[in-house]
Write a protein that holds these residues in place. Structure first.
Motif, PDB file in Angstrom:
ATOM      1  N   VAL A   1      -0.428 -54.992  21.389  1.00 58.82           N
ATOM      2  CA  VAL A   1       0.221 -55.832  22.389  1.00 58.82           C
ATOM      3  C   VAL A   1       0.503 -55.055  23.673  1.00 58.82           C
ATOM      4  O   VAL A   1       0.620 -55.657  24.741  1.00 58.82           O
ATOM      5  CB  VAL A   1       1.514 -56.457  21.827  1.00 58.82           C
ATOM      6  N   ASP A   2       0.625 -53.730  23.604  1.00 56.79           N
ATOM      7  CA  ASP A   2       0.744 -52.953  24.841  1.00 56.79           C
ATOM      8  C   ASP A   2      -0.352 -53.395  25.803  1.00 56.79           C
ATOM      9  O   ASP A   2      -1.503 -53.590  25.391  1.00 56.79           O
ATOM     10  CB  ASP A   2       0.572 -51.457  24.545  1.00 56.79           C
ATOM     11  N   SER A   3      -0.035 -53.517  27.083  1.00 60.93           N
ATOM     12  CA  SER A   3      -1.018 -54.021  28.037  1.00 60.93           C
ATOM     13  C   SER A   3      -2.256 -53.133  28.091  1.00 60.93           C
ATOM     14  O   SER A   3      -3.388 -53.633  28.227  1.00 60.93           O
ATOM     15  CB  SER A   3      -0.394 -54.150  29.428  1.00 60.93           C
ATOM     16  N   GLU A   4      -2.065 -51.818  27.954  1.00 64.37           N
ATOM     17  CA  GLU A   4      -3.204 -50.902  28.017  1.00 64.37           C
ATOM     18  C   GLU A   4      -4.138 -51.086  26.821  1.00 64.37           C
ATOM     19  O   GLU A   4      -5.365 -51.119  26.968  1.00 64.37           O
ATOM     20  CB  GLU A   4      -2.709 -49.451  28.068  1.00 64.37           C
ATOM     21  N   HIS A   5      -3.568 -51.213  25.642  1.00 66.31           N
ATOM     22  CA  HIS A   5      -4.404 -51.320  24.454  1.00 66.31           C
ATOM     23  C   HIS A   5      -4.996 -52.712  24.303  1.00 66.31           C
ATOM     24  O   HIS A   5      -6.104 -52.876  23.785  1.00 66.31           O
ATOM     25  CB  HIS A   5      -3.599 -50.916  23.220  1.00 66.31           C
ATOM     26  N   SER A   6      -4.269 -53.709  24.771  1.00 66.35           N
ATOM     27  CA  SER A   6      -4.847 -55.051  24.820  1.00 66.35           C
ATOM     28  C   SER A   6      -6.052 -55.062  25.744  1.00 66.35           C
ATOM     29  O   SER A   6      -7.089 -55.673  25.435  1.00 66.35           O
ATOM     30  CB  SER A   6      -3.793 -56.054  25.301  1.00 66.35           C
ATOM     31  N   ALA A   7      -5.940 -54.365  26.879  1.00 66.86           N
ATOM     32  CA  ALA A   7      -7.065 -54.282  27.810  1.00 66.86           C
ATOM     33  C   ALA A   7      -8.274 -53.616  27.165  1.00 66.86           C
ATOM     34  O   ALA A   7      -9.418 -54.074  27.319  1.00 66.86           O
ATOM     35  CB  ALA A   7      -6.643 -53.509  29.061  1.00 66.86           C
ATOM     36  N   ILE A   8      -8.040 -52.535  26.442  1.00 68.33           N
ATOM     37  CA  ILE A   8      -9.137 -51.841  25.777  1.00 68.33           C
ATOM     38  C   ILE A   8      -9.773 -52.730  24.715  1.00 68.33           C
ATOM     39  O   ILE A   8     -11.004 -52.816  24.606  1.00 68.33           O
ATOM     40  CB  ILE A   8      -8.643 -50.522  25.155  1.00 68.33           C
ATOM     41  N   ALA A   9      -8.935 -53.407  23.923  1.00 60.30           N
ATOM     42  CA  ALA A   9      -9.462 -54.301  22.886  1.00 60.30           C
ATOM     43  C   ALA A   9     -10.349 -55.379  23.498  1.00 60.30           C
ATOM     44  O   ALA A   9     -11.387 -55.746  22.929  1.00 60.30           O
ATOM     45  CB  ALA A   9      -8.315 -54.921  22.101  1.00 60.30           C
TER      46      ALA A   9
END
Length: 428
Positions: free
Chosen positions: A163-171
């Motif tokens: 849910v972190d914006s950075e990891h959501s972006a990567i996903a």
């Protein structure tokens, strides 16, 4: 839920940390998409018991938990909120005490658990949600950092969604290629309030300056972690654990506008980036609905208006937290649990005026070195267990507090539930 073949069917969501910024924004998302989501359970630390009660009454949550209040206090607060709202007959299942969040995480009527707790106290609820077979939308990075291999072993393929914006972006960007086509992950950092300052200049910054983030409205701990780059260090390790990319192939770049949330570079030289105005409702909605998007979660970029995005290298001399975390994570065992726990205590000491700002990461480094000295394997010699993680954290907290000159007795082996309730990312 079948993680290998998800559907768009309506999902029941349990929210851990419902009174913090992640939790309140999740409730906004659910209210705006009643065809997609409903509330199965709510839990909070108890610092804002009245808000928890009002939330529970408003959504008729079937189960409600609170850590730092009694069951009778929770029942009284819910009764008062129901009376004020003109609601009768609402009687949810109640949980109180240290295990309340884990009980809500394991609540059988949920499809998705959103862990929005701050701090490593979120580890036990994370494991409870995974054991119960729920999709876990994880905003509590510290539980993955501290638990590491323990959490990865507990999660079925596809069960853990960032849910972190950075990891959501990567996903999201990873959908553009296969696993063997990924060259590097590039996490963006806003640079925080101290972007451009040298290490010597950081010596004189104040706690008030450290929490004055230019992009996000966050609680004291996460804001300070962002200023020190410890938050980004934890995100690098989290990306390594989530996406199974070696640490040496994960980079950080400073992007002050916080519109590009992270990027994936592929072996053919192309880079896919996820862009959106800074608004956590987008990754929250995507995490709860994964892999399907939720219409209208947040506003999109207005491509008709001129804009300028900047990217700068990270000053690793002024901000050594990422280098330190990569080394600790590579060694494995309980070293990252020690890193995270020592940082939480050092942040507390900084806000008390006991140490200066650069001393936060210096304290973390010293405590991690002490752990290496007393256990050269860093706890990696045997099977990682919850008990081993909790003991490593307790030791690290005691060590860090002593180094910071805090004379009062060390707290319990984990942060208090009420302290863990404070907010995470929220747009300014």
């Amino acid at each position: 839920m079948d993680f290998s073949n998800p559907t768009r069917e309506h999902r029941r969501v349990s929210i851990l940390g419902s009174t913090g910024s992640i939790g309140t924004q999740a409730l906004d998302v659910i209210a705006a998409a009643p065809d997609r989501f409903s509330v199965a359970g709510l839990s909070a630390g108890g610092r804002n018991l009245d808000l928890l009660a009002r939330q529970a009454v408003a959504v008729h949550a079937p189960a409600v938990g609170v850590a730092s209040a009694t069951e009778s206090e929770l029942e009284h607060a819910i009764g008062a909120a129901a009376d004020a709202a003109g609601v009768s007959g609402y009687a949810p299942q109640l949980f109180a005490g240290d295990g309340a969040a884990a009980s809500i995480a394991a609540w059988p009527d949920a499809d998705v658990v959103l862990n929005g707790i701050t701090g490593s106290i979120g580890l036990e609820p994370t494991l409870a949600a995974l054991a119960a077979g729920h999709l876990l939308a994880l905003a509590n990075k510290e539980s993955l950092i501290a638990g590491g291999a323990l959490v990865r072993a507990a999660a079925a393929p596809g069960q853990l969604v960032p849910v972190d914006s950075e990891h959501s972006a990567i996903a999201q960007a990873l959908r553009g290629g296969t696993a063997d086509e990924v060259d590097r992950l590039v996490l963006t950092a806003s640079g925080g309030p101290f972007r451009g300052l040298t290490r010597s200049q950081l010596r004189n910054v104040t706690p008030a300056q450290a929490v004055a983030h230019p992009t996000w409205d966050m609680g004291r701990v996460i804001s300070t972690n962002s200023a020190s780059m410890v938050n980004k260090a934890l995100e690098v390790v989290e990306a390594h654990l989530l996406f199974d990319i070696p640490l040496e192939r994960i980079d950080v770049v400073v992007h002050p506008q916080s519109v590009i949330h992270s990027m994936v570079q592929f072996i053919d030289g192309s880079t896919l980036a996820q862009a959106s105005p800074p608004d956590m409702r987008l990754p929250i909605a995507l995490g709860m609905g994964w892999p399907f998007r939720v219409r209208g979660s947040a506003k999109a970029c207005d491509w008709r208006r001129p804009a300028e995005w900047n990217f700068e290298p990270l000053d690793e001399e002024a901000f050594p937290a990422i280098t330190l975390a990569k080394r600790a994570a590579a060694e494995g065992g309980t070293l990252m649990a020690v890193y995270n726990a020592a940082n939480e205590e050092a942040v507390d000491a900084f806000h008390r005026g006991a140490i200066g700002f650069p001393d936060i990461v210096d304290t973390v480094s010293a405590v991690v070195d002490d752990q290496r000295a007393q256990d050269p394997a860093g706890g990696a010699g045997g099977e990682l267990t919850l008990a081993a993680v909790l003991e490593a954290e307790r030791w690290a907290r005691t060590n860090a507090r002593a180094r910071c000159g805090l004379g009062d007795p060390p707290r319990d082996s984990l942060p208090t539930a009420a302290a863990a309730e404070e907010g995470q990312k929220e747009k300014l």
